[in-house]
Write a protein that holds these residues in place. Structure first.
Motif, mmCIF file in Angstrom:
data_model
loop_
_atom_site.group_PDB
_atom_site.id
_atom_site.type_symbol
_atom_site.label_atom_id
_atom_site.label_comp_id
_atom_site.label_asym_id
_atom_site.label_seq_id
_atom_site.Cartn_x
_atom_site.Cartn_y
_atom_site.Cartn_z
ATOM 1 N N GLY A 18 0.830 -1.208 0.000
ATOM 2 C CA GLY A 18 0.000 0.000 0.000
ATOM 3 C C GLY A 18 0.862 1.255 0.000
ATOM 4 N N LYS A 19 1.922 1.242 0.806
ATOM 5 C CA LYS A 19 2.850 2.378 0.838
ATOM 6 C C LYS A 19 3.553 2.528 -0.508
ATOM 7 N N LEU A 20 3.909 1.401 -1.121
ATOM 8 C CA LEU A 20 4.559 1.433 -2.429
ATOM 9 C C LEU A 20 3.654 2.103 -3.460
ATOM 10 N N HIS A 21 2.378 1.708 -3.474
ATOM 11 C CA HIS A 21 1.426 2.330 -4.396
ATOM 12 C C HIS A 21 1.334 3.834 -4.144
ATOM 13 N N SER A 22 1.225 4.215 -2.895
ATOM 14 C CA SER A 22 1.109 5.638 -2.552
ATOM 15 C C SER A 22 2.340 6.414 -2.986
ATOM 16 N N ARG A 23 3.502 5.847 -2.742
ATOM 17 C CA ARG A 23 4.732 6.539 -3.115
ATOM 18 C C ARG A 23 4.835 6.704 -4.625
ATOM 19 N N ILE A 24 4.452 5.692 -5.369
ATOM 20 C CA ILE A 24 4.510 5.808 -6.830
ATOM 21 C C ILE A 24 3.514 6.869 -7.302
ATOM 22 N N ARG A 25 2.296 6.849 -6.759
ATOM 23 C CA ARG A 25 1.284 7.842 -7.145
ATOM 24 C C ARG A 25 1.751 9.257 -6.812
ATOM 25 N N LEU A 26 2.304 9.448 -5.621
ATOM 26 C CA LEU A 26 2.780 10.768 -5.224
ATOM 27 C C LEU A 26 3.958 11.229 -6.082
ATOM 28 N N SER A 27 4.778 10.288 -6.517
ATOM 29 C CA SER A 27 5.952 10.662 -7.315
ATOM 30 C C SER A 27 5.574 11.218 -8.676
ATOM 31 N N GLU A 28 4.392 10.870 -9.169
ATOM 32 C CA GLU A 28 3.970 11.349 -10.482
ATOM 33 C C GLU A 28 3.820 12.869 -10.518
ATOM 34 N N SER A 29 3.488 13.459 -9.376
ATOM 35 C CA SER A 29 3.301 14.909 -9.350
ATOM 36 C C SER A 29 4.436 15.625 -8.623
ATOM 37 N N ALA A 30 5.454 14.888 -8.213
ATOM 38 C CA ALA A 30 6.559 15.476 -7.457
ATOM 39 C C ALA A 30 7.573 16.124 -8.376
ATOM 40 N N GLY A 31 8.215 17.145 -7.863
ATOM 41 C CA GLY A 31 9.302 17.798 -8.585
ATOM 42 C C GLY A 31 10.612 17.080 -8.334
ATOM 43 N N HIS A 32 11.650 17.568 -9.026
ATOM 44 C CA HIS A 32 12.967 16.932 -8.945
ATOM 45 C C HIS A 32 13.487 16.880 -7.507
ATOM 46 N N ASP A 33 13.424 17.991 -6.785
ATOM 47 C CA ASP A 33 13.944 18.033 -5.419
ATOM 48 C C ASP A 33 13.204 17.061 -4.512
ATOM 49 N N GLN A 34 11.888 17.022 -4.655
ATOM 50 C CA GLN A 34 11.085 16.115 -3.829
ATOM 51 C C GLN A 34 11.410 14.656 -4.165
#
Length: 144
Positions: A18-34
């Motif tokens: 579940g955390k893996l899914h969330s991290r991948i989803r969040l990474s789609e809108s994250a910038g380079h620094d994040q």
């Protein structure tokens, strides 16, 4: 007993997936620094997790754990060697694939390997449950 232990491990795996899914989803809108921060955090988590598992195996009094530990160390070495060789290949052939494509291919295969490992864990789990059931059945027959 096997069911309880395996159920706990499966719940932990569910939480982690579940955390893996969330991290991948969040990474789609994250910038380079994040993303860089997330990669660094995850690297530290992976390193800590690997150390903890290695220590758990190494410090166990079980002979089975000792054997597993020796193979675990070999797998760590193979993974490090594989990553180095793949990086060297990517450095030599940058025109063949972009670095992003090469990393995406590695990510896809890593998930395929994880899927295969999960299926192997299921097979071992079912075999363990069956073995425990056979032993219990035999004990019950002896009591009769």
């Amino acid at each position: 007993m096997a069911h309880e232990i395996l159920s706990v491990k499966l719940c932990q795996l569910d939480d982690d997936l579940g955390k893996l899914h969330s991290r991948i989803r969040l990474s789609e809108s994250a910038g380079h620094d994040q993303l860089c921060s997330e990669v660094q955090t995850l690297r530290q988590e992976c390193d800590q997790s690997a150390l903890a598992l290695g220590d758990k195996l190494r410090l166990s009094k079980s002979e089975y754990a000792s054997v597993l530990y020796s193979y675990y160390k070999k797998m760590e070495e193979l993974i490090r060697d594989g990553c180095s060789r793949l990086q060297a290949l990517a450095d030599r052939q940058p025109e063949e694939n972009s670095p992003a494509e090469a990393k995406l291919l590695l990510a896809e295969y890593a998930l395929d390997f994880a899927h295969q490992a999960a299926n192997r864990a299921l097979l071992i789990s079912l075999d363990a449950i069956d073995t425990q059931r056979l032993i219990q059945d035999e004990l019950e027959r002896k009591e009769i």
